[in-house]
Design an enzyme around this catalytic site. Structure first.
Site, PDB file in Angstrom:
ATOM      1  N   HIS A  20      27.194  -3.931 -13.507  1.00  0.00           N
ATOM      2  CA  HIS A  20      27.617  -2.530 -13.541  1.00  0.00           C
ATOM      3  C   HIS A  20      27.508  -1.978 -14.953  1.00  0.00           C
ATOM      4  CE1 HIS A  20      31.431  -3.729 -15.284  1.00  0.00           C
ATOM      5  NE2 HIS A  20      31.743  -4.471 -14.234  1.00  0.00           N
ATOM      6  N   HIS A  23      28.674  -4.234 -17.978  1.00  0.00           N
ATOM      7  CA  HIS A  23      27.723  -5.294 -18.330  1.00  0.00           C
ATOM      8  C   HIS A  23      26.487  -4.684 -18.987  1.00  0.00           C
ATOM      9  CE1 HIS A  23      29.524  -6.844 -14.377  1.00  0.00           C
ATOM     10  NE2 HIS A  23      30.119  -7.528 -15.324  1.00  0.00           N
ATOM     11  N   CYS A 128      46.928 -17.268 -13.817  1.00  0.00           N
ATOM     12  CA  CYS A 128      46.268 -16.139 -13.122  1.00  0.00           C
ATOM     13  C   CYS A 128      44.909 -16.616 -12.653  1.00  0.00           C
ATOM     14  CB  CYS A 128      46.105 -14.924 -14.041  1.00  0.00           C
ATOM     15  SG  CYS A 128      45.055 -13.655 -13.266  1.00  0.00           S
ATOM     16  N   CYS A 131      41.992 -14.412 -14.125  1.00  0.00           N
ATOM     17  CA  CYS A 131      41.572 -14.678 -15.516  1.00  0.00           C
ATOM     18  C   CYS A 131      41.213 -16.139 -15.725  1.00  0.00           C
ATOM     19  CB  CYS A 131      42.683 -14.351 -16.504  1.00  0.00           C
ATOM     20  SG  CYS A 131      43.256 -12.675 -16.443  1.00  0.00           S
ATOM     21  N   CYS A 145      50.224 -10.644 -14.046  1.00  0.00           N
ATOM     22  CA  CYS A 145      49.147 -10.736 -15.035  1.00  0.00           C
ATOM     23  C   CYS A 145      48.946  -9.349 -15.647  1.00  0.00           C
ATOM     24  CB  CYS A 145      47.862 -11.201 -14.347  1.00  0.00           C
ATOM     25  SG  CYS A 145      46.405 -10.850 -15.343  1.00  0.00           S
ATOM     26  N   HIS A 148      45.254  -8.090 -14.485  1.00  0.00           N
ATOM     27  CA  HIS A 148      44.963  -7.849 -13.072  1.00  0.00           C
ATOM     28  C   HIS A 148      46.111  -7.223 -12.299  1.00  0.00           C
ATOM     29  CE1 HIS A 148      41.756 -10.720 -14.070  1.00  0.00           C
ATOM     30  NE2 HIS A 148      41.103 -10.135 -13.101  1.00  0.00           N
ATOM     31  N   LYS A 297      40.710   2.407 -15.711  1.00  0.00           N
ATOM     32  CA  LYS A 297      39.876   1.211 -15.681  1.00  0.00           C
ATOM     33  C   LYS A 297      38.814   1.331 -14.583  1.00  0.00           C
ATOM     34  CE  LYS A 297      40.478  -3.681 -15.787  1.00  0.00           C
ATOM     35  NZ  LYS A 297      41.250  -4.866 -15.622  1.00  0.00           N
ATOM     36  N   LYS A 300      36.527  -2.464  -8.914  1.00  0.00           N
ATOM     37  CA  LYS A 300      35.987  -2.479  -7.559  1.00  0.00           C
ATOM     38  C   LYS A 300      37.006  -1.913  -6.582  1.00  0.00           C
ATOM     39  CE  LYS A 300      32.752  -5.850  -5.753  1.00  0.00           C
ATOM     40  NZ  LYS A 300      32.568  -7.249  -5.459  1.00  0.00           N
TER      41      LYS A 300
HETATM   42  N1  MSP Z   1      32.085 -14.979 -17.907  1.00  0.00           N
HETATM   43  C1  MSP Z   1      32.898 -14.359 -18.890  1.00  0.00           C
HETATM   44  C2  MSP Z   1      32.263 -14.419 -20.251  1.00  0.00           C
HETATM   45  C3  MSP Z   1      31.894 -15.767 -20.733  1.00  0.00           C
HETATM   46  S1  MSP Z   1      31.084 -15.737 -22.264  1.00  0.00           S
HETATM   47  C4  MSP Z   1      30.980 -17.323 -22.701  1.00  0.00           C
HETATM   48  C5  MSP Z   1      33.155 -12.920 -18.518  1.00  0.00           C
HETATM   49  N2  MSP Z   1      32.282 -12.341 -17.699  1.00  0.00           N
HETATM   50  S2  MSP Z   1      32.343 -10.831 -17.153  1.00  0.00           S
HETATM   51  O1  MSP Z   1      31.343 -10.740 -16.119  1.00  0.00           O
HETATM   52  O2  MSP Z   1      33.670 -10.459 -16.805  1.00  0.00           O
HETATM   53  O3  MSP Z   1      31.800  -9.956 -18.341  1.00  0.00           O
HETATM   54  C6  MSP Z   1      32.666  -9.539 -19.350  1.00  0.00           C
HETATM   55  C7  MSP Z   1      31.909  -8.672 -20.321  1.00  0.00           C
HETATM   56  O4  MSP Z   1      31.225  -7.609 -19.635  1.00  0.00           O
HETATM   57  C8  MSP Z   1      32.833  -7.958 -21.281  1.00  0.00           C
HETATM   58  O5  MSP Z   1      33.204  -8.774 -22.365  1.00  0.00           O
HETATM   59  C9  MSP Z   1      31.992  -6.782 -21.682  1.00  0.00           C
HETATM   60  O6  MSP Z   1      31.009  -7.149 -22.596  1.00  0.00           O
HETATM   61  C10 MSP Z   1      31.331  -6.411 -20.365  1.00  0.00           C
HETATM   62  N3  MSP Z   1      32.169  -5.487 -19.591  1.00  0.00           N
HETATM   63  C11 MSP Z   1      32.623  -5.636 -18.330  1.00  0.00           C
HETATM   64  N4  MSP Z   1      33.301  -4.507 -17.985  1.00  0.00           N
HETATM   65  C12 MSP Z   1      33.316  -3.629 -18.987  1.00  0.00           C
HETATM   66  C13 MSP Z   1      33.709  -2.287 -19.170  1.00  0.00           C
HETATM   67  N5  MSP Z   1      34.384  -1.612 -18.260  1.00  0.00           N
HETATM   68  N6  MSP Z   1      33.374  -1.685 -20.336  1.00  0.00           N
HETATM   69  C14 MSP Z   1      32.612  -2.290 -21.292  1.00  0.00           C
HETATM   70  N7  MSP Z   1      32.205  -3.536 -21.129  1.00  0.00           N
HETATM   71  C15 MSP Z   1      32.735  -4.303 -20.109  1.00  0.00           C
HETATM   72  O7  MSP Z   1      34.118 -12.351 -19.005  1.00  0.00           O
END
Ligand code: MSP
Length: 656
Positions: A20, A23, A128, A131, A145, A148, A297, A300
């Protein structure tokens, strides 16, 4: 940025959610940074990937009725495909389910176990599942948490622990001695804040009886590795630790780009793990903020998740990249809305950049190209400002990029674009074109514009890769761009230049592009305004021959003064969807003509065109602007066409 080798990683994304906006931001920011470093001529390695083990993945896969591996394969594939479609230039894509990764995780575990850094013990705490970590009493908010907002589960079990607590003092000292280790500074302070509380040892295993979806511990097959201990190691398993050539070349130069949500694992667990294993620490952690939607935030469950493709497919990759990089102040949160996106697209990309490129290339082509490099002594004040701005923009961009401040880098470039638009208005090349005496001055203007586009085509490359490529090609530049070429005076006389308009089409408020609008208008007229025979497509009044009853004599007709007019500037009329304000040249004079063609033409597409106007039409005020004439436009249903000439004639020539 003295270091000429650079290794950048993104977080590896969990495969429990599709890619999304959040990411995409992290990956696009990393991509822009890596493209920038390559443009500087640095050696760059860029890694992204997916994090595929752990309880959450096992749970979503079970709910979907498939194996965790099948689930991971599908979502990991969606990430990989998304990055390909967005033109992301990662060198590798690591999956934690790959054997090359598991092998390294086990090697590190064994190394730490052998060194006495890991012990077997019992721990009870509030956990949690979202997390995948225990929360301390202090962190828990209303028994839930904090992230969440879900109830925590008390878990007491025997596990393996990493002796993280013993590194608390060392880590505090490291952060104090290296102020740039985590940036922006607020996040370094946040980590120092965590470290004011006693640091616990870290549970690094889960009993197989509870969870099988993980990498088995090499020294106890009844346990699998805790997901964070597994995931963090991707950053060097992908380089072929410990003997791989990539590891040797790039690990000493690694920086991790992450979101603020995963600061603790990266700011506390990871440096202590590396230190305990005798592996050099990362050079820097670059932490970005969160995108919110309507101030809240993205989630989903709330249903406001912005899928990456929705916007890129609608508005183009470059516009999407630009918005994300320009709108978020690196490190702080930013709010996403489609309205803000469209606003920036129209103002910064369509108007400022698109118009400049269209005006400049049209002027150059219509005036015979770039003929000579002006001597420094010839340049006027404004031209010297443009010339000197090249180096300043480069410095400004470099400083901004050194701290991942993409918004500042883009602001510096847009200052130059603003200066150039002003330069075109003030230097009025269309007037210079009228007299032979002004030719040397015109040649200078054309050079400044051509050279500036060449410069923009280079410095914009990391941020708008497609558009920058088009700009470079329009001013005859081939091959890969280099930042060292972004210096004044390199555009060779005689370089072939091509007109480039419509780089970023304007979009209306509802998010429709002009083509869609035309389609809609057509559909509306076809169904509502026409008699049934025409609706059935039997006759189109726009294309049937008019009756001769209202005939005019040749004398009457000759009273209408039709002239060739060259459009030298075009802009949208504020608060009007239909009107464009055109500045046209009739050779020895200029005038303003308001035309109701905004739905069919972007201003940038008109500049440079020679059209036909009714020159002796009574002036009329439209939206407060006096129109001195009318542009002739043909139409057949939804197709509108401005009348142009099939051979060149000078502006002002009579049309009979
Ligand atoms: N799998 C772990 C990371 C492991 S790294 C060794 C994880 N994954 S995640 O799919 O949740 O991705 C988190 C990352 O996605 C965040 O740190 C950020 O870079 C990005 N984002 C996810 N949602 C976000 C927003 N709403 N806004 C900006 N970036 C965010 O955590």
């Amino acid at each position: 940025m003295a270091d000429r080798t650079f290794y950048l990683t993104t977080p590896i994304y969990y495969v429990n959610a599709r890619p999304h906006l959040g990411h995409s931001y992290a990956t696009i920011a990393a991509d822009a940074m890596c493209r920038y470093r390559r443009l500087r001529g640095d050696r760059v390695y860029f890694l992204t990937g997916t994090d595929e083990h752990g309880e959450r993945i096992a749970q979503v896969a079970a709910a979907a009725g498939v194996t965790p591996q099948a689930y991971a394969d599908e979502i990991s594939g969606a990430f990989r495909e998304t990055w390909q479609r967005l033109g992301i230039t990662n060198d590798d894509f690591i999956r934690t389910t790959e054997p090359r990764h598991a092998k390294v995780v086990q090697a590190i575990l064994q190394k730490l176990y052998d060194a006495g850094e890991i012990y077997f013990g019992e721990y009870g705490g509030w956990y949690c599942y979202g997390c995948e970590r225990f929360y301390t009493e202090k962190e828990i908010v209303d028994g839930k948490c904090p992230d969440h907002q879900t109830a925590l589960t008390f878990i007491k079990e025997k596990n393996y622990f990493f002796r993280m607590s013993k590194y608390q003092g060392w880590l505090i000292k490291h952060l104090e001695d290296n102020p740039g280790f985590i940036q922006p500074e607020r996040y370094r302070n946040e980590v120092l804040g965590f470290l004011r509380e006693p640091l616990q040892d870290l549970s690094i295993s889960r009993p197989k009886a509870r969870l099988t979806w993980g990498i088995p511990l090499p020294f106890d097959d009844q346990y699998v590795t805790y997901v964070w201990f597994d995931a963090l190691i991707n950053y060097f398993s992908a380089l072929g630790y410990p003997d791989g050539a990539l590891y040797k070349e790039f690990w000493p130069h690694v920086e991790h780009l992450i979101g603020k949500d995963i600061l603790k694992p990266h700011g506390v667990y990871w440096p202590t793990m590396l230190h305990a294993a005798g592996i050099p620490l990362y050079r820097r952690l670059d932490v970005h903020g969160y995108w919110t939607i309507g101030g809240g935030k993205m989630s989903k469950s709330i249903g406001n998740v912005v899928e990456a493709f929705e916007l890129t497919d609608k508005y183009g990759h470059d516009a999407f990249r630009y918005f994300l990089l320009r709108e978020m102040n690196f490190g702080l949160d930013a709010s996403f809305s489609e309205e803000a996106f469209v606003g920036r697209l129209n103002a910064d990309l369509a108007n400022d950049l698109g118009n400049l490129v269209s005006r400049a290339t049209t002027l150059i082509v219509n005036s015979g190209g770039v003929s000579r490099v002006p001597a420094d002594s010839e340049l006027d004040d404004l031209e010297r400002q443009v010339r000197d701005r090249f180096a300043r923009v480069r410095e400004g961009v470099d400083e901004a990029m050194a701290e991942f401040a993409f918004q500042k880098a883009l602001a510096r470039i847009w200052e130059l674009i603003g200066l150039l638009n002003g330069y075109v208005d003030v230097s009025k090349p269309w007037e210079l074109a009228k007299s032979a005496a002004a030719r040397p001055r015109l040649e200078r203007v054309l050079y400044v514009l051509g050279e500036s586009l060449r410069f923009l085509g280079i410095v914009l490359a990391p941020f708008l890769p497609d558009a920058a490529g088009k700009i470079r090609r329009a001013v005859g530049q081939t091959g890969e761009p280099k930042l060292s070429d972004a210096a004044w005076g390199r555009l060779a006389p005689g370089t072939p230049v091509q007109k480039l308009s419509g780089l970023f089409p304007r979009v209306d408020k509802e998010g429709r592009s002009q083509e869609e609008q035309i389609g809609k208008m057509y559909a509306a007229t076809r169904t509502s305004n026409r008699p049934p025979t025409e609706r059935a497509g039997l006759a189109d009044p726009a294309t049937t021959t008019p009756e001769l009853a209202n005939s005019v004599s040749i004398d009457q007709f000759s009273k209408i003064d039709l002239r060739v007019a060259e459009i030298i500037a075009a802009e949208a009329v504020a608060k009007s969807k239909k009107l464009l304000k055109l500045t046209v040249s009739l050779g020895d004079s200029q005038r303003t003509v308001v035309a109701g063609i905004a739905v069919h033409y972007a201003p940038a597409d008109l500049v440079g065109k020679k059209v036909v106007i009714v020159a002796n039409l009574e002036p009329a005020k439209l939206m407060g602007i006096e129109s001195q004439g009318m542009v002739l436009v043909g139409s057949a249903g939804d197709r509108w066409a401005v009348l142009t000439l099939d051979r060149d004639l000078p502006p002002g020539a009579r049309v009979k």
